[in-house]
Scaffold this active site. Structure first.
Site, PDB file in Angstrom:
ATOM      1  N   LYS A   1      34.190 -52.248   7.204  1.00 47.48           N
ATOM      2  CA  LYS A   1      32.999 -51.912   6.420  1.00 47.48           C
ATOM      3  C   LYS A   1      33.274 -50.784   5.429  1.00 47.48           C
ATOM      4  O   LYS A   1      32.700 -50.775   4.347  1.00 47.48           O
ATOM      5  CB  LYS A   1      31.779 -51.622   7.292  1.00 47.48           C
ATOM      6  CG  LYS A   1      31.912 -50.509   8.271  1.00 47.48           C
ATOM      7  CD  LYS A   1      30.692 -50.464   9.188  1.00 47.48           C
ATOM      8  CE  LYS A   1      30.990 -49.690  10.449  1.00 47.48           C
ATOM      9  NZ  LYS A   1      31.601 -48.371  10.271  1.00 47.48           N
TER      10      LYS A   1
ATOM     11  N   ARG B   1      22.494 -47.258  12.679  1.00 52.57           N
ATOM     12  CA  ARG B   1      23.275 -47.691  13.832  1.00 52.57           C
ATOM     13  C   ARG B   1      22.407 -47.830  15.066  1.00 52.57           C
ATOM     14  O   ARG B   1      22.913 -48.105  16.150  1.00 52.57           O
ATOM     15  CB  ARG B   1      24.375 -46.686  14.107  1.00 52.57           C
ATOM     16  CG  ARG B   1      25.730 -47.119  13.556  1.00 52.57           C
ATOM     17  CD  ARG B   1      26.744 -46.093  13.967  1.00 52.57           C
ATOM     18  NE  ARG B   1      28.074 -46.580  13.953  1.00 52.57           N
ATOM     19  CZ  ARG B   1      28.960 -46.265  13.012  1.00 52.57           C
ATOM     20  NH1 ARG B   1      28.610 -45.533  11.984  1.00 52.57           N
ATOM     21  NH2 ARG B   1      30.201 -46.690  13.119  1.00 52.57           N
TER      22      ARG B   1
ATOM     23  N   ARG C   1      45.961 -47.774  12.294  1.00 52.74           N
ATOM     24  CA  ARG C   1      45.358 -47.632  10.958  1.00 52.74           C
ATOM     25  C   ARG C   1      45.328 -46.150  10.564  1.00 52.74           C
ATOM     26  O   ARG C   1      45.211 -45.252  11.398  1.00 52.74           O
ATOM     27  CB  ARG C   1      43.980 -48.278  10.874  1.00 52.74           C
ATOM     28  CG  ARG C   1      42.856 -47.490  11.432  1.00 52.74           C
ATOM     29  CD  ARG C   1      41.523 -48.098  11.029  1.00 52.74           C
ATOM     30  NE  ARG C   1      40.471 -47.566  11.896  1.00 52.74           N
ATOM     31  CZ  ARG C   1      39.188 -47.795  11.730  1.00 52.74           C
ATOM     32  NH1 ARG C   1      38.775 -48.574  10.764  1.00 52.74           N
ATOM     33  NH2 ARG C   1      38.295 -47.279  12.550  1.00 52.74           N
TER      34      ARG C   1
ATOM     35  N   ARG D   1      42.907 -41.770  12.656  1.00 49.82           N
ATOM     36  CA  ARG D   1      41.635 -41.164  13.045  1.00 49.82           C
ATOM     37  C   ARG D   1      41.688 -40.800  14.512  1.00 49.82           C
ATOM     38  O   ARG D   1      42.139 -41.596  15.319  1.00 49.82           O
ATOM     39  CB  ARG D   1      40.501 -42.170  12.809  1.00 49.82           C
ATOM     40  CG  ARG D   1      39.936 -42.101  11.430  1.00 49.82           C
ATOM     41  CD  ARG D   1      38.955 -43.195  11.165  1.00 49.82           C
ATOM     42  NE  ARG D   1      37.898 -43.318  12.169  1.00 49.82           N
ATOM     43  CZ  ARG D   1      36.802 -44.054  11.997  1.00 49.82           C
ATOM     44  NH1 ARG D   1      36.629 -44.708  10.870  1.00 49.82           N
ATOM     45  NH2 ARG D   1      35.903 -44.145  12.944  1.00 49.82           N
TER      46      ARG D   1
ATOM     47  N   ARG E   1      33.206 -46.935  21.343  1.00 48.61           N
ATOM     48  CA  ARG E   1      32.505 -47.254  20.092  1.00 48.61           C
ATOM     49  C   ARG E   1      32.083 -48.717  20.062  1.00 48.61           C
ATOM     50  O   ARG E   1      31.014 -49.053  19.556  1.00 48.61           O
ATOM     51  CB  ARG E   1      33.396 -46.921  18.887  1.00 48.61           C
ATOM     52  CG  ARG E   1      33.478 -45.418  18.656  1.00 48.61           C
ATOM     53  CD  ARG E   1      34.753 -45.031  17.964  1.00 48.61           C
ATOM     54  NE  ARG E   1      34.858 -45.561  16.630  1.00 48.61           N
ATOM     55  CZ  ARG E   1      36.022 -45.815  16.010  1.00 48.61           C
ATOM     56  NH1 ARG E   1      37.163 -45.596  16.635  1.00 48.61           N
ATOM     57  NH2 ARG E   1      36.029 -46.269  14.801  1.00 48.61           N
TER      58      ARG E   1
HETATM   59  P1  AMP Z   1      32.536 -44.777  11.404  1.00 51.75           P
HETATM   60  O1  AMP Z   1      33.424 -43.996  10.493  1.00 51.75           O
HETATM   61  O2  AMP Z   1      31.420 -45.475  10.685  1.00 51.75           O
HETATM   62  O3  AMP Z   1      33.303 -45.679  12.318  1.00 51.75           O
HETATM   63  O4  AMP Z   1      31.810 -43.689  12.350  1.00 51.75           O
HETATM   64  C1  AMP Z   1      32.563 -42.855  13.201  1.00 51.75           C
HETATM   65  C2  AMP Z   1      31.670 -42.168  14.208  1.00 51.75           C
HETATM   66  O5  AMP Z   1      30.688 -41.364  13.540  1.00 51.75           O
HETATM   67  C3  AMP Z   1      30.859 -43.087  15.107  1.00 51.75           C
HETATM   68  O6  AMP Z   1      31.614 -43.571  16.204  1.00 51.75           O
HETATM   69  C4  AMP Z   1      29.738 -42.172  15.546  1.00 51.75           C
HETATM   70  O7  AMP Z   1      30.155 -41.251  16.533  1.00 51.75           O
HETATM   71  C5  AMP Z   1      29.464 -41.370  14.284  1.00 51.75           C
HETATM   72  N1  AMP Z   1      28.426 -42.002  13.429  1.00 51.75           N
HETATM   73  C6  AMP Z   1      28.596 -42.486  12.163  1.00 51.75           C
HETATM   74  N2  AMP Z   1      27.445 -42.989  11.692  1.00 51.75           N
HETATM   75  C7  AMP Z   1      26.523 -42.837  12.685  1.00 51.75           C
HETATM   76  C8  AMP Z   1      25.132 -43.177  12.817  1.00 51.75           C
HETATM   77  N3  AMP Z   1      24.472 -43.807  11.838  1.00 51.75           N
HETATM   78  N4  AMP Z   1      24.527 -42.866  13.978  1.00 51.75           N
HETATM   79  C9  AMP Z   1      25.181 -42.244  14.982  1.00 51.75           C
HETATM   80  N5  AMP Z   1      26.474 -41.909  14.929  1.00 51.75           N
HETATM   81  C10 AMP Z   1      27.156 -42.191  13.797  1.00 51.75           C
END
Ligand code: AMP
Length: 209
Positions: free
Chosen positions: A15, A88, A123, A151, A162
């Site tokens: 995404k 989310r 990655r 990461r 996750r």
């Molecule tokens: P991502 O980079 O989108 O995979 O997000 C990494 C982490 O950020 C997630 O596993 C959550 O811990 C946190 N996070 C990102 N966006 C949200 C959201 N909308 N609500 C809650 N936690 C979030």
């Protein structure tokens, strides 16, 4: 097509890659909530301090933190926008609708678990612009020259958390959009350019279920 978009998908579904490219091509302001949180952690801000434990373990950051943060960002945008990784939860989706005049459309990237596990191992992401590195890119980001690093939340344990959080919390938010015929499902199992073609086709169509 125009209008604001939310981009959802399980971890490592692409995404970030697809959402960022679409935002650039459509001239939409772009926010990755995950990248924003990682930057806050890295900068040692108070928000970063609150978010760190959640990010490290792969749990989601509470709505009480996320919702005001995103609404504040949205309120500052002069153009339409694309959110990568928000909403989310069902509550986040509902608040977004309640607080905005426009109805966002949701693009959902679908990728099976075996492929997600394969993608997540190894990655790399740029520490500065948070772009995910393409295959073959090593050490430095071709876009901004920043360092490419794994990461921290791509560890096996955090990744599994996750994925579980995705199933528990994001699927109800997706159902919310589907029930309102505002969800577009995109098969994300293909090379990035092929998936991007599908994304473009998906946004050109008014509503697809
Ligand atoms: P991502 O980079 O989108 O995979 O997000 C990494 C982490 O950020 C997630 O596993 C959550 O811990 C946190 N996070 C990102 N966006 C949200 C959201 N909308 N609500 C809650 N936690 C979030």
């Amino acid at each position: 097509m125009s209008g604001s978009i939310v981009f959802l998908g399980p971890p490592a579904s692409g995404k970030g890659t697809q959402g960022r490219r679409l935002a650039e091509d459509l001239g939409l302001a772009y926010l990755s909530t995950g990248a924003l949180l990682r930057r806050e952690v890295r900068d040692g801000s108070s928000l970063g301090g609150r978010a760190k434990t959640y990010l490290d373990s792969g749990e989601y950051v509470p709505d009480e933190v996320m919702v005001p943060m995103v609404l504040e960002w949205v309120s500052r945008q002069a153009s339409d926008w694309l959110l990568d990784g928000f909403p989310r939860t069902l509550r986040q989706a509902m608040v977004l609708d309640d607080e905005l005049d426009v109805e966002v459309r949701a693009i959902i990237l679908e990728v099976g678990e075996a492929e997600l596990r394969r993608r997540v191992s190894g990655r790399l992401e740029c520490v500065d612009c948070h772009r995910v590195a393409k295959a073959g890119e090593k050490e430095l980001c071709v876009a901004c020259g920043g360092r490419l690093v794994p990461r921290e939340d791509d560890s096996v344990e955090s990744f599994e958390n996750r994925l579980a959080e995705y199933q528990r919390l994001v699927l109800p938010a997706i159902d919310y959009y589907r029930e309102r015929e505002r969800a577009v499902l995109v098969d994300g199992l293909a090379p990035p350019d092929v998936v991007y073609d599908r994304v473009l086709k998906a946004v050109a169509v008014d509503v697809v279920i």
